[in-house]
Design an enzyme around this catalytic site. Structure first.
Site, mmCIF file in Angstrom:
data_model
loop_
_atom_site.group_PDB
_atom_site.id
_atom_site.type_symbol
_atom_site.label_atom_id
_atom_site.label_comp_id
_atom_site.label_asym_id
_atom_site.label_seq_id
_atom_site.Cartn_x
_atom_site.Cartn_y
_atom_site.Cartn_z
ATOM 1 N N ASP A 81 0.853 -1.195 0.000
ATOM 2 C CA ASP A 81 0.000 0.000 0.000
ATOM 3 C C ASP A 81 0.892 1.251 0.000
ATOM 4 O O ASP A 81 1.847 1.336 0.786
ATOM 5 C CB ASP A 81 -0.878 -0.045 1.266
ATOM 6 C CG ASP A 81 -1.948 1.022 1.282
ATOM 7 O OD1 ASP A 81 -2.425 1.410 0.201
ATOM 8 O OD2 ASP A 81 -2.324 1.455 2.402
ATOM 9 N N GLY A 208 -8.856 5.950 1.724
ATOM 10 C CA GLY A 208 -9.472 6.776 2.760
ATOM 11 C C GLY A 208 -10.957 6.526 2.895
ATOM 12 O O GLY A 208 -11.739 7.449 3.092
HETATM 13 P P1 13P Z 1 -8.744 4.878 5.984
HETATM 14 O O1 13P Z 1 -7.821 5.713 6.805
HETATM 15 O O2 13P Z 1 -9.984 5.624 5.634
HETATM 16 O O3 13P Z 1 -9.039 3.562 6.585
HETATM 17 O O4 13P Z 1 -7.999 4.608 4.570
HETATM 18 C C1 13P Z 1 -7.026 3.591 4.476
HETATM 19 C C2 13P Z 1 -6.292 3.627 3.195
HETATM 20 O O5 13P Z 1 -6.647 4.314 2.250
HETATM 21 C C3 13P Z 1 -5.103 2.796 3.092
HETATM 22 O O6 13P Z 1 -4.417 2.992 1.904
HETATM 23 O O1 G3H Z 2 -2.818 4.944 3.700
HETATM 24 C C1 G3H Z 2 -2.640 4.872 4.882
HETATM 25 C C2 G3H Z 2 -2.845 3.592 5.592
HETATM 26 O O2 G3H Z 2 -3.844 3.768 6.551
HETATM 27 C C3 G3H Z 2 -1.563 3.088 6.164
HETATM 28 O O3 G3H Z 2 -1.209 3.830 7.273
HETATM 29 O O4 G3H Z 2 1.185 4.431 6.900
HETATM 30 O O5 G3H Z 2 0.176 4.422 9.199
HETATM 31 O O6 G3H Z 2 0.617 2.280 7.978
HETATM 32 P P1 G3H Z 2 0.294 3.739 7.873
HETATM 33 ZN ZN ZN Z 3 -4.503 4.962 1.173
#
Ligand code: 13P
Ligand code: G3H
Ligand code: ZN
Length: 304
Positions: A81, A208
Site C-alpha cells: 500500500d 481513505g
Molecule cells: P482509511 O484511513 O480511511 O481507513 O484509509 C485507508 C487507506 O486508504 C489505506 O491505503
Molecule cells: O494509507 C494509509 C494507511 O492507513 C496506512 O497507514 O502508513 O500508518 O501504515 P500507515
Molecule cells: Zn490509502
C-alpha cells in the site's frame, strides 16, 4: 486457495459490479481478523501492508501475510500500500507480493508517469499488478503529507493510464486517510468519479474509505478515548461509488478503531488480566466484525 494477482481480483469485480475490500495489516491479530472474515464470507480480499507496516513488522510480517494467503480457501492478493519508491516496490515484488502500489501522487504529472512506468515494467515481468495514484488525498499517506485535496482530473487520469500501463488507479474524490475526514457534510465527489469512469477503463480504487462507525466512536468515548469528532465516509456513498467504477475499497482506520475500543474495554472491565492472548482475542473478533461488515457493503460476499 491461492495467492492471486490484484488484477485478477479487480477485473472480476469490475465485471461483476462489486468491489474487493483492501485491508491494512500491521500485526498477527489484524492479519488473522482479515483472513477469518474473508474465509467466513467466502470473499476475495487484498491483505495490504504500507511501508510503515513493513518498518514496524519487518518483511517477516509480509511473510506471515503470504503464508496465510497461500493456505486459505479464498483468493487473496498480498499488496504493497502506498509504495513510496521504485526500490520498495522492487523489493516487494522480489519478496513475493502479488500486487504493488506505487504512489507518485505527490510528484508532478510527468514524474509520476515516469516512476509508475518503471514499476509497471518490473512488476509485470513477474505477473504482479500495479496500482498507481493520480490526485492527492488530504492528510497523511504514509510518508507523504498533503494539506489539501487535489482532486483527480478525469482526462488527465485517462492519459495517465494510457501512458503508464498501470492496472488500477487510485483517485482523489474527497476522501482522506484517518478518522477525521469531513467537517461538514460527509459527501464525496461522485460527479467527478462518474466522469473518470467514462474515460478510464481500468478498475478504480478508493482510498481513505473508512466509515468510522458511530457505534464504535460512542464505545470509544465510553471507555475513555477522545475521538468524538471523528467522521468517515457513509456506507451509502461507498455503494454509489462502486456503481460508478470503484472496484477496490481501502480500509484501515475502522480496523484500528475497533482494535482500540476492544482493548480499552477488556482492560477496563477486567483489571486482573495480563495474558496478551486474553487482551487481544476480543480485539481480533471486533476487527473481524468490521471486515465482515465491509465485505457485505462492498458486495463481495460469496465472490471468492
Ligand atoms: P482509511 O484511513 O480511511 O481507513 O484509509 C485507508 C487507506 O486508504 C489505506 O491505503
Ligand atoms: O494509507 C494509509 C494507511 O492507513 C496506512 O497507514 O502508513 O500508518 O501504515 P500507515
Ligand atoms: Zn490509502
Amino acid at each position: 486457495m491461492v495467492l492471486v494477482s490484484g488484477n485478477k481480483l479487480l477485473r472480476k469485480a469490475k465485471r461483476g459490479c462489486y468491489a474487493v475490500g483492501a485491508f491494512n495489516t500491521n500485526n498477527l491479530e489484524i492479519t488473522k481478523a482479515i483472513i477469518a472474515a474473508a474465509v467466513e464470507a467466502n470473499a476475495p480480499v487484498f491483505l495490504q501492508l504500507s511501508s510503515g507496516a513493513l518498518k514496524y513488522g519487518g518483511f517477516e510480517l509480509a511473510g506471515l501475510a503470504l503464508a496465510f494467503a497461500r493456505k486459505v480457501p479464498v483468493p487473496v492478493a498480498v499488496h504493497l500500500d502506498h509504495g513510496p519508491s521504485i526500490e520498495v516496490a522492487r523489493e516487494c515484488v522480489g519478496f513475493g507480493f502479488s500486487s504493488v502500489m506505487i504512489d507518485g501522487s505527490a510528484l508532478p504529472f510527468g514524474k509520476n508517469v515516469a516512476v509508475t512506468k518503471k514499476v509497471v515494467a518490473l512488476a509485470h515481468k513477474k505477473g504482479v499488478s500495479v496500482e498507481a495514484e493520480l490526485g492527492q488525498l488530504k492528510g497523511r499517506e504514509d510518508e507523504v503529507f498533503s494539506a489539501r485535496h487535489t482532486y483527480t482530473d478525469p482526462s488527465a487520469a485517462a492519459k495517465f493510464v494510457r501512458l503508464t500501463g498501470c492496472d488500477s488507479l487510485a483517485v482523489a474524490i474527497g476522501t482522506s486517510h484517518g478518522a477525521y475526514k469531513f467537517r461538514g457534510s460527509q459527501k464525496i465527489d461522485l460527479r467527478r468519479l462518474k466522469e473518470i469512469g467514462k474515460l478510464v477503463d481500468v478498475p478504480l480504487v478508493l482510498h481513505g474509505a473508512s466509515s468510522v462507525h458511530g457505534s464504535l466512536v460512542a464505545m470509544a468515548s465510553k471507555y475513555g478515548a477522545k475521538i468524538s469528532n471523528a467522521k468517515g465516509v457513509p456506507e451509502s456513498q461507498i455503494i454509489k461509488a462502486i456503481k460508478l467504477g470503484i472496484c477496490k475499497v481501502n480500509t484501515d482506520t475502522d480496523i484500528r478503531i475497533a482494535f482500540m475500543v476492544a482493548v480499552r474495554k477488556v482492560l477496563s472491565e477486567n483489571r486482573s488480566v495480563y495474558d496478551p492472548r486474553e487482551i487481544l482475542s476480543p480485539a481480533t473478533e471486533a476487527m473481524k466484525a468490521v471486515v465482515m461488515r465491509r465485505i457485505r457493503v462492498l458486495g463481495s460476499e460469496n465472490m471468492a
